[in-house]
Design an enzyme around this catalytic site. Structure first.
Site, short mmCIF file in Angstrom:
data_model
loop_
_atom_site.label_atom_id
_atom_site.label_comp_id
_atom_site.label_asym_id
_atom_site.label_seq_id
_atom_site.Cartn_x
_atom_site.Cartn_y
_atom_site.Cartn_z
CG ASP A 166 -10.45 6.85 1.35
OD1 ASP A 166 -11.15 6.04 1.98
OD2 ASP A 166 -9.27 6.62 1.03
CB SER A 181 -5.23 5.97 6.24
OG SER A 181 -4.64 6.24 5.01
CG HIS A 212 -7.91 3.35 2.39
ND1 HIS A 212 -7.82 4.72 2.33
CD2 HIS A 212 -6.83 2.96 3.11
CE1 HIS A 212 -6.76 5.13 2.98
NE2 HIS A 212 -6.13 4.08 3.47
N1 ARG Z 1 -2.35 5.37 -0.91
C1 ARG Z 1 -3.18 5.34 0.24
C2 ARG Z 1 -2.54 4.54 1.39
O1 ARG Z 1 -1.42 4.14 1.33
C3 ARG Z 1 -4.55 4.88 -0.07
C4 ARG Z 1 -4.69 3.44 -0.45
C5 ARG Z 1 -6.09 3.00 -0.71
N2 ARG Z 1 -6.53 3.25 -2.06
C6 ARG Z 1 -6.18 2.48 -3.14
N3 ARG Z 1 -6.62 2.81 -4.32
N4 ARG Z 1 -5.43 1.43 -3.03
O2 ARG Z 1 -3.04 3.73 2.07
N1 ASP Z 2 -2.85 5.96 2.61
C1 ASP Z 2 -2.04 5.84 3.80
C2 ASP Z 2 -2.72 5.03 4.90
O1 ASP Z 2 -3.52 4.17 4.60
C3 ASP Z 2 -1.61 7.19 4.29
C4 ASP Z 2 -0.31 7.61 3.69
O2 ASP Z 2 0.56 6.74 3.51
O3 ASP Z 2 -0.16 8.79 3.43
O4 ASP Z 2 -2.40 5.12 6.06
#
Ligand code: ARG
Ligand code: ASP
Length: 715
Positions: free
Chosen positions: A220, A650, A84
């Site tokens: 990921d 991330s 991502h």
């Molecule tokens: N929750 C994670 C972060 O804040 C991963 C986001 C990417 N994945 C998604 N399905 N949107 O970035």
């Molecule tokens: N998914 C988040 C990021 O893209 C990481 C988190 O907020 O735990 O940095």
């Protein structure tokens, strides 16, 4: 006697460990609590993690494009980050014929790697506390604005005089709410090429449904490579550049993890707010998060209804939907977590203790005696402004494309007759081209009308335009911004360049456009009635919070405080540990490939799988990467630990006691997202891709095993 001593030592040890675990923390790498990390199981030293004078682990950690984290995993500059995080680059190289998002991409040699304009990887060379220099001359008599000006000019002067190499950069940032300042020397590499990415069905398996949740089964990750000039120094992209030779790269351990193992995460956490007063947490739960969530509920529902019915819409809006739902889901989890952990009550108790201690010393009492009371008053005054701010941001700016375009056009009109106009116009042409590429006028109209209804209903009337808001479907029908009316003979959504070609036509059309006019009135009301007061309160709050932080550091000198995240390099540590959501049984800390297969829904947009992976699971041939033998073999996929992470972490490596890479951080568990405001070791977990799964996918799924030759695998 001996036994008693041992018992005492053990229990003291336990108390200090559990205190650390209780508090979380994102620590500046030059100021690590080495003894605590060692007590928890670390075998290397703090100097192995950060040493400005000799190769250390920090030399393998790079800020990826300024947002995510990445790490070097080979002697040839191979760089690992999340799928991502590399998403934009993978997408930009994708076409209908070569859909790398859908099918994955693997360079089979250096010449097949794909350059990415604008993508950077930044290493930290040195970190220095420069508080004394920056705050020299700051006095208590200065008001907040004077202080800010003064600090700003000190920062400029000090930065200019830093001794560094020509290819290095320097920046200085406030820490502990402006009670401390640190200087960073950095090296930014500008030629970063795409090496490999799994298909989205692996790299984003489970998508929005599984996002922010555990148990998780997502691969990921993606791979890049840093290129340097022939002297191994940063350089713009060139065919003559060569793979970067790092001072250090991370060995990858396939020994596996088990509950209780020490881990640390090294990366660039973005923003946290861990020292808010109880009243701010209470407002977050009762008004702030519900407002944001309510607005996005409405937008997401309309989007998802149409995306479900129509494939073309689904493709156009998939990444916008993911962006909107990512924060929406996070806020819901955050509110749940704050409530469940009784964060407000705990913070109130903390404030009671704070006031009690303050009252024991006359000088504390005179400087800090009214702090909590003042904070409470200011937060109370601020609440309606905060709500208005959120509505403007969420309902006008972020979640309606047409309103956002109208705001840009207002901005452009405001620059009419100035030297900035043409430059601004060109920038807007570029961003509008991207915007209109995936724009569905009818769908966005439906979203926008629903959002404007909320705006009218929920923004305090004193903050609305005097003559009310008159936006309805005909405002959209009669606007050039939706592409439904022509400008300069074309529809803007089809040809922005042509639509904007003639400045006179452009300006008079925009000035007479009903949407630009209406949004202009909303903007004017906001700029006159909300933002000046809001900014003034924010400045006062900044000052109070700075004093409150200073006071906490003095009054709780028995406690170790970490500075809020600010996109600078940090270390957080914890243990591999399962997790028990309120209404469910305890989940183990590790998931496996059989769990991926259990979630498989053929043809589904979130849970489909490549046939090859299904076959690979059946064969149970996991090579050196699996756990157990033959019939009992299992392939680890994700695991969780109590590391205190946030957005920006991330792509951060999770390292073991010896400093080897064991996982790749990418997310947190749902209620645990409250860790941005309040860390609770019983709920907060970070989620990582197991390093063994990454190698297995590269080697066995993608057939890119040649990449493993340049890595150092610890067995
Ligand atoms: N929750 C994670 C972060 O804040 C991963 C986001 C990417 N994945 C998604 N399905 N949107 O970035
Ligand atoms: N998914 C988040 C990021 O893209 C990481 C988190 O907020 O735990 O940095």
């Amino acid at each position: 006697m001996m036994k008693l001593r041992l018992f005492l030592v053990n229990s003291l040890l336990w108390i200090s460990i559990s205190l650390a675990q209780q508090g979380g923390g994102m620590w500046i790498p030059t100021e690590l609590n080495e003894s605590e990390m060692k007590q928890m199981g670390m075998k290397i030293s703090a100097k192995d993690i950060f040493n400005p004078n000799a190769p250390s682990i920090k030399d393998a950690i790079a800020h990826f494009g300024g947002g995510c984290t990445s790490e070097v995993i080979s002697s040839n500059g191979l760089l690992l980050t999340n799928h991502h995080c590399g998403y934009g680059q993978i997408q930009s190289h994708s076409t209908l014929e070569n859909d790398y998002l859908k099918n994955g991409f693997w360079a089979m040699n250096n010449s097949e790697e794909l350059p990415n304009k604008g993508l950077t990887a930044t290493f930290i060379v040195d970190i220095k506390d420069v508080t004394d220099k920056i705050l020299q001359g700051v006095s208590g008599e200065m008001n907040e604005e004077q202080r800010q000006q003064f600090v700003k000019s000190n920062i400029e002067i000090i930065s200019k005089n830093v001794v560094k190499e020509a290819y290095q950069d320097v920046f200085i940032r406030p820490f502990y709410k402006g009670n401390k300042y640190y200087q960073f020397i950095t090296e930014t590499y500008k030629d970063v090429r795409l090496v490999g990415a799994p298909p989205s069905a692996i790299g984003n398996f489970g998508m929005d449904t599984d996002n922010w949740s555990w148990p998780r089964h997502t691969g990921d990750f993606s791979l890049f490579r840093i290129y340097a000039d022939k002297n191994n120094k940063p350089a713009e992209y060139s065919e003559n550049n060569v793979p970067y030779k790092p001072k250090h790269f991370l060995p990858i351990s396939i020994k596996g993890v088990k509950e209780g193992d020490f881990t640390f995460v090294f990366g660039f956490p973005g923003t946290t707010d861990e020292y808010l007063p109880a009243i701010a947490l209470d407002q977050t739960i009762k008004t702030i998060n519900p407002s944001r969530i309510g607005i996005r509920d409405v937008a997401l529902k309309i989007l998802s209804d149409k995306m479900r019915k129509d494939d073309a819409t689904r493709i156009k809006y998939a990444s916008k939907y993911a962006r909107i739902s990512n924060a929406w889901k996070k806020w819901r989890g955050e509110s749940l977590g704050l409530t469940k952990s009784e964060a407000v009550k705990l913070r109130q108790d903390y404030e009671t203790e704070f006031n009690k201690r303050v009252n024991t010393k006359p000088e504390w009492k005179s400087s800090y005696g009214n702090l909590i009371k003042d904070l409470n008053e200011l937060y109370t005054t601020n609440e309606s402004y905060e709500i208005a701010e959120i509505y403007f941001d969420e309902a006008i700016y972020r979640n309606s494309e047409t309103f956002r375009i109208a705001l840009m056009m207002q901005n452009l009109l405001n620059a009419k007759g100035t030297a900035e106009f043409d430059g601004m116009k060109q920038r807007y042409i570029n961003s509008l081209k991207g915007l209109y590429k995936d724009y569905d006028a009818d769908l966005d109209q439906e979203v926008s009308l629903a959002l404007i209804d909320l705006y009218k209903k929920n923004v305090p009337v004193e903050f609305l335009p005097e003559n009310a808001i008159h936006i309805n479907s005909s405002t959209f029908e009669n606007s050039v911004l939706t592409g439904k009316q022509k400008i300069n003979g074309v529809s803007i959504s089809q040809d922005v360049e042509k639509a904007f070609a003639n400045n006179e036509v452009l300006i008079s059309t925009l000035e007479n456009d009903p949407l630009v006019q209406e949004i202009g009135l909303i903007l004017k009301a906001y700029e006159e009635k909300v933002s000046p007061k809001y900014t003034a309160i924010e400045n006062q709050l900044a000052q109070l919070q700075r004093t409150y932080m200073k006071a906490q550091l003095e009054v709780f000198s028995d406690k170790k405080f970490f500075p809020d995240a600010n996109s600078t390099l940090r270390v957080t540590y914890g243990k591999v540990d399962g997790y028990k959501p309120e209404d469910k049984p305890r989940y183990a800390a590790q998931t496996y490939l059989d769990g991926v297969i259990a979630k498989y829904i053929p043809g589904d947009y979130e849970f489909d799988l490549p046939q090859k992976l299904i076959d690979m699971e059946k064969s149970k041939d996991y090579g050196i990467y699996g756990e157990g033998k033959k019939k009992n073999a299992k392939m680890p996929v994700n695991f969780i630990a109590s590391n205190h992470t946030t957005g920006g972490n991330s792509g951060s490596p999770a390292l073991d006691k010896d400093g080897n890479l064991i996982g790749l951080n990418f997310d947190r568990v749902w209620e645990g997202t409250m860790s941005d405001l309040h860390y609770d070791a019983s709920i907060c977990r970070n989620i990582m891709v197991d390093a063994r799964y990454i190698l297995y996918i590269i080697d066995k799924f993608a057939g890119a095993g040649y990449l493993l030759n340049e890595m150092k695998i610890v067995k």
